[in-house]
Design a protein around this motif. Structure first.
Motif, PDB file in Angstrom:
ATOM      1  N   ARG A  90      -7.628   5.296  -4.680  1.00  0.00           N
ATOM      2  CA  ARG A  90      -8.316   4.040  -4.405  1.00  0.00           C
ATOM      3  C   ARG A  90      -9.541   3.915  -5.300  1.00  0.00           C
ATOM      4  NH1 ARG A  90      -6.010   5.979  -0.213  1.00  0.00           N
ATOM      5  NH2 ARG A  90      -7.597   7.547   0.134  1.00  0.00           N
ATOM      6  N   CYS A 115       0.834  -1.210   0.000  1.00  0.00           N
ATOM      7  CA  CYS A 115       0.000   0.000   0.000  1.00  0.00           C
ATOM      8  C   CYS A 115       0.868   1.259   0.000  1.00  0.00           C
ATOM      9  CB  CYS A 115      -0.941   0.017   1.208  1.00  0.00           C
ATOM     10  SG  CYS A 115      -2.382  -1.040   1.015  1.00  0.00           S
ATOM     11  N   ALA A 140      -7.040  -2.608   6.794  1.00  0.00           N
ATOM     12  CA  ALA A 140      -7.986  -1.562   6.398  1.00  0.00           C
ATOM     13  C   ALA A 140      -7.354  -0.180   6.566  1.00  0.00           C
ATOM     14  CB  ALA A 140      -9.272  -1.671   7.223  1.00  0.00           C
ATOM     15  N   THR A 141      -6.624   0.002   7.635  1.00  0.00           N
ATOM     16  CA  THR A 141      -5.952   1.276   7.879  1.00  0.00           C
ATOM     17  C   THR A 141      -4.886   1.545   6.827  1.00  0.00           C
ATOM     18  OG1 THR A 141      -6.372   1.134  10.250  1.00  0.00           O
ATOM     19  CG2 THR A 141      -4.571   2.575   9.559  1.00  0.00           C
ATOM     20  N   LEU A 183     -12.642   1.455  -5.338  1.00  0.00           N
ATOM     21  CA  LEU A 183     -13.303   0.431  -4.530  1.00  0.00           C
ATOM     22  C   LEU A 183     -14.523  -0.087  -5.270  1.00  0.00           C
ATOM     23  CD1 LEU A 183     -13.025   2.318  -1.127  1.00  0.00           C
ATOM     24  CD2 LEU A 183     -11.484   0.562  -2.041  1.00  0.00           C
ATOM     25  N   VAL A 198     -14.777  -3.063  -1.938  1.00  0.00           N
ATOM     26  CA  VAL A 198     -14.901  -2.017  -0.925  1.00  0.00           C
ATOM     27  C   VAL A 198     -14.524  -2.524   0.468  1.00  0.00           C
ATOM     28  CG1 VAL A 198     -17.355  -2.389  -0.435  1.00  0.00           C
ATOM     29  CG2 VAL A 198     -16.363  -0.104  -0.163  1.00  0.00           C
ATOM     30  N   VAL A 257      -4.769   0.557   3.722  1.00  0.00           N
ATOM     31  CA  VAL A 257      -5.413   0.949   2.462  1.00  0.00           C
ATOM     32  C   VAL A 257      -5.942   2.371   2.578  1.00  0.00           C
ATOM     33  CG1 VAL A 257      -7.302   0.474   0.857  1.00  0.00           C
ATOM     34  CG2 VAL A 257      -6.007  -1.433   1.835  1.00  0.00           C
ATOM     35  N   ALA A 258      -6.631   2.655   3.680  1.00  0.00           N
ATOM     36  CA  ALA A 258      -7.249   3.975   3.856  1.00  0.00           C
ATOM     37  C   ALA A 258      -6.219   5.096   3.967  1.00  0.00           C
ATOM     38  CB  ALA A 258      -8.158   3.968   5.085  1.00  0.00           C
ATOM     39  N   GLN A 259      -5.074   4.822   4.560  1.00  0.00           N
ATOM     40  CA  GLN A 259      -4.073   5.859   4.761  1.00  0.00           C
ATOM     41  C   GLN A 259      -3.042   5.954   3.643  1.00  0.00           C
ATOM     42  OE1 GLN A 259      -2.448   5.170   8.691  1.00  0.00           O
ATOM     43  NE2 GLN A 259      -4.149   6.242   9.665  1.00  0.00           N
ATOM     44  N   SER A 260      -3.121   5.070   2.673  1.00  0.00           N
ATOM     45  CA  SER A 260      -2.177   5.097   1.558  1.00  0.00           C
ATOM     46  C   SER A 260      -2.319   6.398   0.768  1.00  0.00           C
ATOM     47  CB  SER A 260      -2.437   3.909   0.626  1.00  0.00           C
ATOM     48  OG  SER A 260      -1.641   4.013  -0.528  1.00  0.00           O
ATOM     49  N   VAL A 296     -11.330  -1.642   2.892  1.00  0.00           N
ATOM     50  CA  VAL A 296     -11.185  -0.507   3.807  1.00  0.00           C
ATOM     51  C   VAL A 296     -12.064  -0.664   5.047  1.00  0.00           C
ATOM     52  CG1 VAL A 296     -10.451   1.142   2.042  1.00  0.00           C
ATOM     53  CG2 VAL A 296     -12.881   0.897   2.561  1.00  0.00           C
ATOM     54  N   ILE A 297     -12.604  -1.864   5.261  1.00  0.00           N
ATOM     55  CA  ILE A 297     -13.490  -2.112   6.397  1.00  0.00           C
ATOM     56  C   ILE A 297     -12.891  -3.236   7.245  1.00  0.00           C
ATOM     57  CG2 ILE A 297     -15.799  -2.815   7.137  1.00  0.00           C
ATOM     58  CD1 ILE A 297     -16.811  -1.800   4.369  1.00  0.00           C
TER      59      ILE A 297
END
Length: 134
Positions: free
Chosen positions: A99, A62, A89-90, A101, A72, A92-95, A75-76
């Motif tokens: 994104r 990531c 999930a973190t 999804l 999706v 992916v979300a913080q990359s 990110v969960i």
């Protein structure tokens, strides 16, 4: 351009994503990370340039990706039947990557506004978005 495809469970969506990316966007590097070896193997067979499996591989890749694409649920935390850890999930979300999804109403996560579309239709839309990023 490095595209990271992430999938879990049987790797069906990831397999389709890798295949579509490789056939429609020549020259892009596709790295695939599966949350399990079955998903990784499916994406390898679909033509990914490099593959890896598991939480640490996902976190590391990531950081190196320009675009991340997958369901999706990536990110969960606890999605994909528990295959997505909070750390995954973190990551992916913080990359810093863009994104894409792919929305699916599975694993007790329901996305309002999703029309009944096939996975193939959703993937085609995701590939169009990827092309617009490039």
């Amino acid at each position: 351009m490095k595209v990271l495809v992430i999938d879990g469970q049987g790797g069906g969506m990831g397999k389709q994503l890798v295949s579509q990316i490789k056939t429609t966007i020549p020259g892009v590097e596709v790295v695939a990370v599966g949350t399990n070896s079955l998903a990784t193997q499916a994406m390898l067979k679909a033509g990914a340039d490099a593959v890896a499996t598991g939480e640490n591989a996902l976190i590391v890749n990531c950081r190196k990706a320009d675009v991340i694409i997958g369901p999706v649920g990536i990110v969960i935390a606890d999605a994909l039947l528990g295959e997505i850890s909070p750390a995954m999930a973190t990551a992916v979300a913080q990359s810093n990557a863009k994104r894409i999804l792919i929305p699916t109403n599975l694993c007790d996560n329901y996305i309002a506004g999703i029309h009944e579309s096939t996975v193939s239709e959703l993937i085609a839309d995701g590939i169009r978005k990827l092309q617009s990023f490039l």
